[in-house]
Motif scaffolding. Structure first.
Motif, PDB file in Angstrom:
ATOM      1  N   GLY B 447       0.802  -1.214   0.000  1.00 14.88           N
ATOM      2  CA  GLY B 447       0.000   0.000   0.000  1.00 14.88           C
ATOM      3  C   GLY B 447       0.838   1.267   0.000  1.00 14.88           C
ATOM      4  N   LEU B 451       0.601   2.404  -3.787  1.00 19.09           N
ATOM      5  CA  LEU B 451      -0.667   3.136  -3.856  1.00 19.09           C
ATOM      6  C   LEU B 451      -0.482   4.563  -3.352  1.00 19.09           C
ATOM      7  N   GLY B 452      -1.538   5.321  -3.433  1.00 15.96           N
ATOM      8  CA  GLY B 452      -1.471   6.701  -2.954  1.00 15.96           C
ATOM      9  C   GLY B 452      -0.697   7.588  -3.909  1.00 15.96           C
ATOM     10  N   ARG B 453      -0.094   8.645  -3.353  1.00 16.13           N
ATOM     11  CA  ARG B 453       0.668   9.567  -4.190  1.00 16.13           C
ATOM     12  C   ARG B 453       2.156   9.405  -3.943  1.00 16.13           C
ATOM     13  N   SER B 521     -10.453  15.609  -6.260  1.00 24.61           N
ATOM     14  CA  SER B 521      -9.316  15.284  -5.400  1.00 24.61           C
ATOM     15  C   SER B 521      -9.804  14.547  -4.156  1.00 24.61           C
ATOM     16  N   THR B 522      -8.883  13.871  -3.513  1.00 27.92           N
ATOM     17  CA  THR B 522      -9.193  13.174  -2.268  1.00 27.92           C
ATOM     18  C   THR B 522      -9.634  14.188  -1.215  1.00 27.92           C
ATOM     19  N   TRP B 523     -10.552  13.768  -0.341  1.00 24.03           N
ATOM     20  CA  TRP B 523     -11.098  14.662   0.693  1.00 24.03           C
ATOM     21  C   TRP B 523      -9.983  15.160   1.602  1.00 24.03           C
ATOM     22  N   CYS B 525     -10.562  17.929   3.831  1.00 23.46           N
ATOM     23  CA  CYS B 525     -11.217  18.821   4.788  1.00 23.46           C
ATOM     24  C   CYS B 525     -11.316  20.246   4.253  1.00 23.46           C
ATOM     25  N   ALA B 534       1.668  14.377   3.639  1.00 23.72           N
ATOM     26  CA  ALA B 534       0.597  14.240   4.627  1.00 23.72           C
ATOM     27  C   ALA B 534      -0.048  12.861   4.588  1.00 23.72           C
ATOM     28  N   GLN B 535       0.351  12.043   3.621  1.00 20.97           N
ATOM     29  CA  GLN B 535      -0.183  10.684   3.602  1.00 20.97           C
ATOM     30  C   GLN B 535       0.402   9.908   4.778  1.00 20.97           C
ATOM     31  N   VAL B 536      -0.198   8.743   4.999  1.00 20.53           N
ATOM     32  CA  VAL B 536       0.314   7.915   6.089  1.00 20.53           C
ATOM     33  C   VAL B 536       1.718   7.442   5.721  1.00 20.53           C
ATOM     34  N   SER B 540       3.949   5.124  10.672  1.00 27.06           N
ATOM     35  CA  SER B 540       2.723   5.386  11.422  1.00 27.06           C
ATOM     36  C   SER B 540       1.664   4.332  11.133  1.00 27.06           C
ATOM     37  N   PHE B 541       1.740   3.706   9.963  1.00 27.75           N
ATOM     38  CA  PHE B 541       0.751   2.663   9.659  1.00 27.75           C
ATOM     39  C   PHE B 541       0.860   1.513  10.647  1.00 27.75           C
ATOM     40  N   THR B 542       2.090   1.156  11.013  1.00 29.69           N
ATOM     41  CA  THR B 542       2.250   0.003  11.894  1.00 29.69           C
ATOM     42  C   THR B 542       2.426   0.393  13.353  1.00 29.69           C
TER      43      THR B 542
END
Lengths: 316, 631
Positions: B447, B451-453, B521-523, B525, B534-536, B540-542
């Motif tokens: 992931g 995935l992600g950016r 775009s992704t939410w 806020c 700013a993605q995980v 921090s995921f684990t």
């Protein structure tokens, strides 16, 4: 080849259950909670209306997302449909060959992996942190689920769920304690697995703390409808499995007729849904750090069941 | 029968000629050596097929000297299985090398690479087909040294030097145990032939223990696994694929051939194997989970899988000692099948990590992300590998894990003693938890990397690898699917696979394909486009899992918040996770320190003063005289 009338009837009832039970289970939980809060609440079929509304809506798709994001919902529904045919959550479920205990566990894991990856796919930190919490809960719950089901498997000397949950089982008949323990362990585990109270409150709508709902934060329209349906079906299957274990702990169960058993299995799921609704109204959400302690209850039940399996085998 | 020997000779000759030529022209003709590797791989596949159909035992008398030690060789279905795995992975890496080695140009010495690679292939094959202890030992040494040379390819870097030294030390210790075990068995039986060694009697327990330890070190079993996470990140991807996919399996082959094949009847050793396997599966996956270097993560995951195989071998030994035929049969099938499966998906994953490294110039998850749109084929293959290693149906990892569960489930009601049943139940629980941890670890790896950016500029500019490298990853990926579907287990996995794929496609076509889609775009806020940072992050995921297991991981979060009103308006916030390997900090480092201190103390004896040395001579003389007169 066309079977007897009874088989056709069973099959039709089963298909109807797969379609209706997810909606009914979620609806009953919501209605119970509303009544306990002195609200009239939405009709029990409101989840169905929600699904229909979502179905007609335009889907908003994150431009970061790849094919993984949308395939996750389809994979989830597909896996849950397969599981609904293999997990013995209703007594009138048609028997599918190769309904193996470990296969079922790892099919659940397959669905989970796709959900988690879909949450990571959009690059949203909300979804990713929810995904992180989801895998944490899953790995803590897994031993409880596997050990408690293995206790049943060890007693019936096979990991075939069709055999373990057969309508008559020489090894497990009149052994209410092990059924009670396994049922309790599975229900506690499924509360965690489904990220319901006391681990997570699916109705808070605070993305920062949620588990399952936050993973679906980016899903919308038909994608969300599929994900919601899959989650509903997962809820019904897991509650149904726990209900089946508890029903088998009842002394009268083994002598009941097919029809009564069928009614009981549906009633069992609804009863668990009502209990969960009551529990969610009176309990508070646990602090995230305390969750492992709650999981320990499920684990203890499964160890006790395993102990019985050990000694029960010796008495043989 | 008539074709195996020439093929085998051809393979040996080819490897030696390849190694010889590489000394001269290794840095120039890359394509030639790749073709040679491919040829060697196909020869190995052919040898494996013929060897399993026509088991053969032959011996070669070396032309010069050593005539008293003829080289005994043997092919049978067990060794052929391993040779086949080696052949397939050799073919795969020969395809992969073409594109991959380009990005290492100027960093590694290609002569060294090809010479060591050919010797490595040759020695692994000869270890697998050797039928006597001397041959086994000699080629085991060549295998250790050539793989150490491969690890040290990029030897100008400090971390690579360190990795090579740690690996070399581990191989020395393993060789020490192995030599002791072999000599002991020779003194017991008077023969170097494996066929004459019978481990069924009590007096062979100690040599068996030595052999078990030697193979455990080489297989990367806890607590001897510490060389793996150093060696793999240092080695080039094809070497990692060979080492993790095949070499650690060669050590497990030794266990199967000598201890299981030799009929070891020793419950304590079986318990030891089971214990070491259980701990290393848990330990390996837990440490894999918290890594953010892709190859280090895979190395720890190899520790886990070697542990799983060791569990199955331990159960086999135990069941055999107690005469539980059915349990032993299922357990040994599980261990063999998992050896093949792990060889396939682990080399697939190492090649995937190599492809990422070559294109995005980093293996660190901190710098990766968003590769699924830039490297779609590599992504697909890596996903299949991850799903396989997480034992998800309908892939091959599930099939062997299922067999493992079945073996332990059988043991819960077949064995007679309560303790054994309880152990079997505990093993099932550990398998389940290890499975959960593996899913957490590999969803993180896949992931965050794909995935992600993209989290860095180089990841943003990554592009798909050339077709040959895609093909190299596709071969093991297809093998994973095929072995999963046609698994020799009593489950209709094929039907489930068809149902799963069919239903998914159907739902996709009926429900999702017709939906109106609006891209947005992704939410965030409402803050507008937020940075990719700013993605995980992988750490921090684990973090929740690392915190739960912090006593084992020695995991700590260092939080610093500074500022005038630091609660509401912090000026400086830094959070850094800290982790030390428990074994290294608490066991190996103190042990090394003790050895060093003892060495220093002894070194004081040699002060360089002639008077002191005369004193030593005098003391020695007196001691000898006293002892001599007493006798």
């Amino acid at each position: 080849m066309i079977g007897s009338h009874q088989e056709i009837l069973c099959g039709m009832a089963f298909v109807a259950s797969v379609l209706v039970m997810p909606i009914l289970t979620i609806g009953v939980i919501r209605k119970t909670k509303a009544r306990l809060q002195n609200r009239i609440g939405a009709p029990i079929l409101q989840p169905l209306f929600d699904l229909m509304r979502l179905f007609t809506k335009t889907e908003t798709l994150s431009s970061t997302a790849s094919w993984m994001f949308r395939s996750a919902a389809a994979v989830n529904v597909a896996v849950m449909l397969i599981l609904s045919a293999t997990v013995p959550w209703l007594t009138y479920k048609p028997e599918v060959p190769g309904a193996d205990l470990f296969l079922v566990i790892y099919f659940f894991a397959l669905a989970r992996m796709f959900t988690v990856l879909a949450a990571l796919d959009t690059g949203s930190a909300f979804g990713a942190f929810a995904a992180s919490r989801e895998v944490t809960l899953a790995l803590l719950v897994e031993p409880a689920t596997v050990v408690s089901l293995s206790a049943l498997a060890a007693l019936s000397q096979s990991s075939d769920l069709n055999l373990i949950f057969a309508s008559s089982n020489r090894m497990l008949e009149h052994n209410p304690v092990v059924w009670l323990l396994v049922g309790t362990s599975l229900l506690l585990a499924s509360l965690i697995e489904l990220s319901r109270m006391p681990v997570d409150d699916p109705t808070t709508h605070l993305e920062l703390t949620m588990v399952h709902e936050a993973m679906l934060l980016e899903a919308s329209g038909r994608n969300l409808a599929l994900a919601e349906y899959a989650q509903g079906l997962r809820t019904s299957i897991l509650f149904g499995l726990a209900a089946q274990c508890w029903l088998r702990a009842l002394p009268g169960f083994w002598d009941m007729s097919q029809i009564v058993r069928a009614v009981c299995s549906v009633a069992g799921i609804v009863a668990i849904a009502i209990c969960v609704g009551v529990f969610e109204s009176v309990a508070v959400k646990l602090q995230w750090r305390k969750v492992p302690e709650f999981i320990a209850y499920a684990l203890t039940m499964s160890f006790l069941a395993a102990l019985i399996a050990l000694s029960g085998g010796l008495l043989r | 029968v008539f074709t195996l020997l020439p093929l085998f000779d051809a393979f040996c000759l080819l490897s030696l000629v390849g190694a010889g030529l590489a000394i001269v022209m290794g840095s120039r003709a890359q394509g030639f050596f790749q073709a040679l590797t491919a040829f060697a791989g196909s020869l190995l596949v052919a040898i494996a097929i013929l060897g399993s159909v026509y088991p053969l035992f032959w011996h070669v008398v070396p032309p010069i000297g050593f005539a008293t030690f003829p080289i005994h060789l043997r092919t049978d279905s067990l060794s052929s299985m391993f040779v086949l795995l080696l052949g397939v992975i050799t073919l795969t890496i020969s395809l992969f090398s073409g594109g991959y080695l380009k990005h290492l140009e100027g960093r590694i010495n290609f002569s060294q690479y090809w010479v060591s690679l050919f010797l490595f292939l040759l020695s692994m094959t000869l270890v697998l087909v050797s039928a006597d202890a001397i041959t086994f030992m000699v080629f085991w040494e060549v295998m250790s040294l050539s793989s150490a040379a491969l690890v040290a390819c990029e030897h100008r870097q400090h971390r690579v030097q360190r990795a090579a030294v740690i690996y070399l030390v581990a191989t020395r210790i393993a060789t020490g145990f192995l030599a002791a075990g072999f000599l002991w068995m020779h003194s017991k039986t008077g023969s170097w032939l494996f066929a004459d060694w019978n481990f069924g009697i009590t007096s062979t327990w100690l040599p068996a223990l030595l052999l078990l330890l030697a193979f455990a070190i080489k297989a990367g079993i806890w607590p001897f696994h510490i060389w793996l996470p150093y060696a793999h990140p240092a080695a080039p991807a094809p070497v990692s694929a060979l080492m993790s996919g095949v070499m650690i399996k060669v050590a497990l082959y030794g266990l199967l051939r000598l201890l299981v094949g030799g009929g070891l009847q020793c419950p304590p050793l079986a318990y030891l194997a089971l214990f070491l396997g259980t701990v290393s599966s848990f330990w390996g996956v837990l440490f894999a989970l918290v890594q953010h270097d892709l190859k280090k993560l895979l190395a720890y995951s190899s520790v886990e899988n070697a542990g799983l195989i060791m569990m199955a071998i331990g159960l086999t030994l135990h069941a055999k000692a107690l005469g539980l035929g059915e349990v032993a049969a299922v357990a040994i099938a599980a261990s063999l099948f998992h050896i093949i499966n792990h060889g396939l998906f682990k080399s697939l994953l190492f090649l995937g990590a190599g492809a990422v490294d070559a294109q995005a110039h980093s293996r660190d998850l901190i710098h990766l992300g968003g590769l699924s749109k830039r490297m779609p084929w590599t992504t697909m293959c890596f996903l299949l590998g991850s799903a396989s290693i997480c034992a998800l149906p309908p892939l091959n990892g599930f099939a062997s894990k299922w067999q493992m569960y079945q073996a332990f489930l059988l043991a819960t009601f077949e064995s007679n003693s309560m303790v054994d049943r309880a152990i079997a139940f505990a093993a099932i629980g550990v398998l389940a938890m290890v499975g959960g941890l593996a899913i957490a670890g590999f969803t993180k790896a896949f992931g965050v990397a794909f995935l992600g950016r993209p989290r860095s500029r180089s990841a943003e500019h990554a592009s798909e690898v050339p077709i040959s490298m895609v093909a190299a990853q596709a071969i093991p990926a297809v093998a994973c699917i095929a072995l999963g579907m046609a698994a020799p287990i009593s489950l209709p996995v094929m039907n489930y696979a068809i149902a799963f794929v069919g239903l998914t496609l159907l739902i996709h076509a009926v429900v999702l394909a017709g939906s109106r889609v609006r891209h947005y775009s992704t939410w965030e806020c409402g803050y507008g486009q937020i940075p990719a940072r700013a993605q995980v992050s992988a750490e921090s995921f684990t973090q929740p899992i690392a915190r739960i297991f912090s006593p084992v991981l020695r995991y700590k979060l260092d939080v610093t918040i500074r500022g005038k009103d630091r609660r509401h308006f912090p000026e400086y916030v830094s959070i850094e996770p800290r982790m030390v390997s428990l074994l290294e900090s608490r066991v190996y480092r103190p042990a090394l320190y003790l050895i060093g201190a003892a060495g220093k103390a002894i070194a004081k004896l040699q002060a360089g003063s002639i008077h002191l040395y005369l004193l030593y001579v005098c003391i020695t003389l007196i001691v000898v005289l006293v002892v001599g007169t007493k006798l």
